[in-house]
Write an enzyme that holds these catalytic residues in place. Structure first.
Site, short mmCIF file in Angstrom:
data_model
loop_
_atom_site.label_atom_id
_atom_site.label_comp_id
_atom_site.label_asym_id
_atom_site.label_seq_id
_atom_site.Cartn_x
_atom_site.Cartn_y
_atom_site.Cartn_z
CE LYS B 115 -2.46 -0.99 3.53
NZ LYS B 115 -2.33 -2.82 3.72
CB CYS B 199 -10.83 1.67 15.10
SG CYS B 199 -9.89 3.56 15.37
CG MET B 200 -7.61 3.97 18.59
SD MET B 200 -8.11 5.17 19.66
CE MET B 200 -8.95 6.84 19.30
CG MET B 376 -9.70 -1.74 14.46
SD MET B 376 -10.19 -1.29 13.43
CE MET B 376 -9.60 -1.85 11.62
N GLY B 413 -4.72 1.49 13.62
CA GLY B 413 -5.41 1.65 11.88
C GLY B 413 -4.54 2.85 10.92
CD GLN B 414 -8.41 6.12 11.21
OE1 GLN B 414 -8.30 7.23 11.10
NE2 GLN B 414 -9.31 6.13 12.54
#
Lengths: 114, 828
Positions: B115, B199-200, B376, B413-414
């Site tokens: 990615k 998510c967190m 997650m 995740g971000q």
């Protein structure tokens, strides 16, 4: 034109000591790594590449092998990446460099599908 | 020369001198190939897991001109890899034409995942949003920015209490900080929350509940020292590939790193694991209790560590759990765990008793270094806070904490879930720097730093994500008191759970107004009333904070397309319009504008006017203001200019006697953290019990909130795939990634497929009590589900699995559970 600089990590030598066991002799590890490198290099050279594509293998550093992939079209770039990743003994393929100034980019179906 | 180039940062001295490309096609091609080989060779010679500096890249000599390189963190996940971005300045406004891994970046040492490799392509999808658009008679029509800002101001002034901002862990730190200040310091309603809630948030409450302060104590170097790495519902081979590479790299060098994969389905990470322990949904709670039980029963816990560093807590009333619970004695803790024998845990979790014993034996061995990773899988859990504290707990109970390699570490995740959502505190209850709105002293500190009149900050927390969207999609006359949501840098129309409850109803509510700033059309813009074109990544200045407390800065390198503008500018422009129209909250206690940004000479710059936004570095001004908060909870940041020079620094960053700035790798450990009391060895200096001790929690196993039954007999788990990042807005526009994974699918076990009579590619309806989606079947697809369960990734806007998922959430973190609900399958 698509050009990528990749790093392949090949088969982990299965001579690693278990917890508490003495480390394996370095010569044995080196020999295995060299054999794996030779095997992988041969497999890479034997890959069927898309027309006009080329692959240049660099100097190995232990089990890590640098290579440059050039394809005529970005359409084939990912295919070569996947082909390399699926070669026996390949543990990981990472990317160190990518040139993606590609006139073809604008012709791909990129817009929203909504 | 473009505006971007005018203001480009001087060439970073960390970069190779071979940063130019000839215009001649033959030598240009040869040059690029040489550069590619140089980068790959240098990366191959570098071990990700080696702490020593990477070797210099020996590229071709500089000569021609055309491409300049500068540093930026990757735009995608929370790992925080640094890339070097090649910009062709001959294109008007500049164009990103190449990306390479930043050789000197400690996170990735010259490497990128698939990615990151394509990150530059995310800028150039053909359908970039380039002009503001207002929905008129059901159709989005172009409007000027002036009109767009006016419309936004109208919506605020209609009823400031009902205006909310929904942001993101992709907000840069200055963007989040500006939005935070607007809502909490200006509108005083506290209705701001980030998608990071989804998510967190459970990781946050887990850290707070145990240590009294958020974010991991360790860092990525733990992966270089660990003997055992335990994945708790985590698939880093696909989601954090560069971190996973550190483990693969060590193994490739003959080092023994045992990988234990606790999971509900086999993944690519499982392929590398020594032990794969498949558990039933929610079984992680039982497993953690089983390990603690064995440590206590066998007497293999770390008695000295427990004595010196731990207190014990629980929530005696499970119906009224709280973040800090009540104290309990060690004996009571031990007794509470007695039922969790390996055999009982096997019955609850499905993991064989022998594997539970094996897992416990690793924690029982003080000679091993153990790192736990989760993301997650553990956070999106109706008992998310509990299970987070339990995993911290077995590390603490066994003393596997505070030494390199011994760490419980959550991943994000971000790219700035930590930096922006957690540290800037863009959550409905929080203020920057670990402050919370409920505490009078915290509000007073914040009002002082923002120069606000006393009492400006509302003590009542705003609405968390699920509540915010419930109140937005509920009719006004039925109590739906959020009338407008301004969405920045996220795609809730795809990522919210149970969309039929939290999002889709908006289309019939004419008095509700949705403002969306984004770079592409999305599932959210479909229902938007006002769409704002945003600049992204290197089209603007930015600062992110990654999973290991590393703050990373970059400069704008290219112009955004059309009229796309920075999110931070949008916020400031809205605030200014409100100021001009008399909203008292937009003034500080001296009557000055909330975002009064000055140039080097001390003169105010009208940054709300886009023509002047880049006359001064707004990011730097906001960052320096924000820094004032960061020392309040030992999350100290260095001055902005220090980050310009570095590939990120991990907080707390403290100034040494010689004036240099020193980052911290291992918090709470005396050998590395200057805030630890001398001689303490380990000091939890934000202990809730104010005695330097962490809290070790007991939580009983509780069953999932929804179980398969005769009507909906299967489990659904949702998640991500290697090729696509979250809702796919960016990666689905990168041809290589889209081709590699062109559409979503439902992963089905072969026996279930046989029962249904379906084959690969056949369409099935995945249906829950909340909604349905039709998807092609992939039998044992990318991963391998267990019989009776299915997996669906959420990246594809054409098949919204979140029409099916559950919106029930952890009572403490308010994070919903996307990982387990009951569904049925039928042929389409």
């Amino acid at each position: 034109m698509a050009i990528s600089g990749l790093v392949i990590t090949h088969g982990a030598p299965q001579v690693a000591p278990q917890h508490g066991e003495p480390a394996a002799a370095p010569t044995r590890l080196d020999t295995l790594v060299a054999a794996n490198t030779a095997h992988l290099s041969a497999a890479l050279r034997a890959l069927t590449l898309p027309t006009g594509a080329s692959l240049e293998i660099g100097e190995a550093h232990g089990p890590r092998l640098p290579l440059v992939v050039e394809t005529q079209s970005r359409r084939h770039d990912r295919d070569v990446f996947d082909a390399i990743r699926s070669l026996p003994g390949v543990r990981q393929v990472e990317v160190a460099y990518v040139w993606f100034d590609d006139p073809e980019l604008g012709s791909e179906p990129q817009e929203s599908t909504l | 020369m473009s505006q971007a180039n005018d203001r480009a940062h001087p060439q970073n001295d960390a970069l190779s001198p071979a940063d130019a490309v000839s215009a001649d096609p033959v030598s240009r091609r040869a040059f690029i190939k040489l550069s590619a080989m140089a980068a790959a060779t240098a990366a191959a010679a570098t071990h990700l897991s080696d702490a020593t500096a990477a070797p210099a890249r020996k590229g071709p000599a500089a000569g021609a001109t055309g491409v300049t390189w500068n540093k930026a963190p990757c735009r995608f996940c929370g790992t925080g890899c640094h890339v070097e971005v090649g910009v062709d300045k001959s294109v008007p406004g500049g164009k990103v034409v190449a990306v390479r891994g930043a050789q000197k970046a400690a996170v990735n040492k010259g490497l990128l995942c698939v990615k990151g490799y394509h990150v530059g392509g995310a800028l150039y999808g053909r359908d970039r949003l380039t002009t503001p658009m207002l929905r008129v008679d059901g159709v989005l029509k172009p409007v000027t920015w002036d009109k767009a800002i006016d419309v936004m101001a109208d919506r605020v002034l209609k009823d400031p209490k009902g205006f909310a901002i929904y942001g993101s862990g992709q907000w840069t730190i200055p963007e989040g900080y500006a939005a935070q200040k607007l809502i909490k310091g200006g509108l005083s309603n506290n209705h701001i929350d980030p998608n990071a809630r989804l998510c967190m948030a459970s990781a946050v409450t887990g850290f707070l509940g145990v240590y009294g302060v958020d974010e991991p104590a360790g860092c990525y170097e733990d992966l270089d020292a660990a003997d055992v790495v335990i994945l708790w519902g985590n698939n880093p081979a696909e989601m954090h590939p560069i971190l996973f590479s550190r483990i693969v790299d060590r193994r490739s060098r003959g080092q023994k790193v045992e990988l234990i994969d606790l999971t509900t389905r086999r993944t690519r990470s499982s392929d590398h694991a020594d032990h794969v322990m498949i558990f039933k949904p929610q079984g992680d709670m039982a497993i953690a209790n089983g390990v603690a039980h064995l440590l206590l029963k066998d007497g293999t816990y770390d008695k000295a560590f427990v004595q010196k560093h731990l207190n014990f807590r629980h929530n005696p009333d499970p119906d009224k759990p709280s973040l800090f619970g009540k104290p309990m004695t060690f004996e009571a803790y031990k007794k509470a765990l007695e039922p969790y024998t390996p055999e009982h845990v096997e019955a609850l979790s499905g993991v064989p008793a022998a594997q539970i014993r094996l897992l416990a034996s690793r924690f029982a061995n003080p000679k091993l270094k153990i790192t736990s990773l989760w993301c997650m899988g553990m956070n999106q859990h109706t008992r998310g806070t509990a299970v987070n504290t339990m995993v911290h707990g077995i590390h603490l109970l066994s003393g596997h904490f505070g030494k390199p390699g011994d760490a419980p570490t959550s991943l994000t995740g971000q790219p700035s879930a930590c930096g922006t959502a957690r540290e800037v505190g863009t959550l409905a209850h929080a203020l920057p720097g670990g402050r919370i709105v409920k505490v009078p002293a915290h509000r007073a500190q914040t009002e002082k730093l923002w120069n606000l009149p006393a009492g400006r900050i509302n003590p009542k927390p705003g609405y968390h994500t699920v509540k915010m969207w419930e109140q937005f999609t509920k009719p006004t006359d039925k109590g739906g008191d959020i009338h407008t949501i301004f969405v920045q840098v996220t795609n809730p129309g795809q990522s919210l759970p149970n969309l039929n409850h939290l999002f889709n109803d908006k289309k019939d509510l004419k008095d509700k107004f949705l403002i969306v700033s984004d770079v592409y059309p999305t599932a959210t813009t479909v229902l938007a009333d006002l769409v704002l074109p945003a600049a992204m990544w290197v089209e603007k200045n930015g600062v992110f904070g990654n999973s290991e407390r590393r703050t990373q800065q970059w400069f704008k390198m290219v112009e955004p397309p059309g009229q796309a503008r920075d999110d931070c500018w949008q916020t400031i422009a809205l605030a200014r319009r409100l100021y001009e129209r008399g909203h008292a909250g937009m003034r500080d206690k001296d009557g000055k504008f909330l975002f009064d940004i000055k140039d080097a000479a001390g003169k105010s710059v009208p940054v709300w006017d886009w023509a002047h936004y880049y006359d001064v570095n707004v990011d730097k001004a906001l960052f320096e203001e924000y820094r004032g908060f960061t020392t309040l909870k030992h999350k100290d940041l260095a001055p902005y200019d220090e980050y310009v020079k570095a590939h990120g620094l991990r907080w707390p960053v403290v100034q040494t006697k010689s004036g240099t700035w020193r980052e911290t790798r291992f918090r709470f450990s005396e050998f590395d953290d200057v805030y630890v009391k001398k001689g303490a060895e380990i000091d939890f200096y934000h202990s809730k019990t104010k005695d330097g001790k962490a809290q070790l929690w007991f939580h009983p196993y509780t069953p999932p909130p929804e179980l398969p039954d005769k009507d909906y007999p299967m489990w659904l788990c949702t998640g991500r795939v290697l090729e696509h990042w979250h809702t796919g807005t960016m990666t689905m526009r990168i041809p290589q990634l889209r081709r590699a994974m062109p559409h979503s699918y439902v992963e089905v076990h072969p026996k279930d497929a046989r029962k249904l009579g379906v084959h690969n590619g056949d369409k099935v309806v995945v249906e829950s009590r909340r909604g349905a989606v039709t998807l092609p079947v992939w039998i044992e697809g990318r991963g391998a589900v267990v019989e009776g369960s299915v997996f669906v990734p959420f990246f594809d806007e054409r098949g919204l699995i979140n029409n099916v998922t559950l919106h029930l959430f952890c009572p403490i973190s308010k994070e919903p559970d996307y990982k387990k609900c009951a569904v049925r399958l039928r042929r389409a």
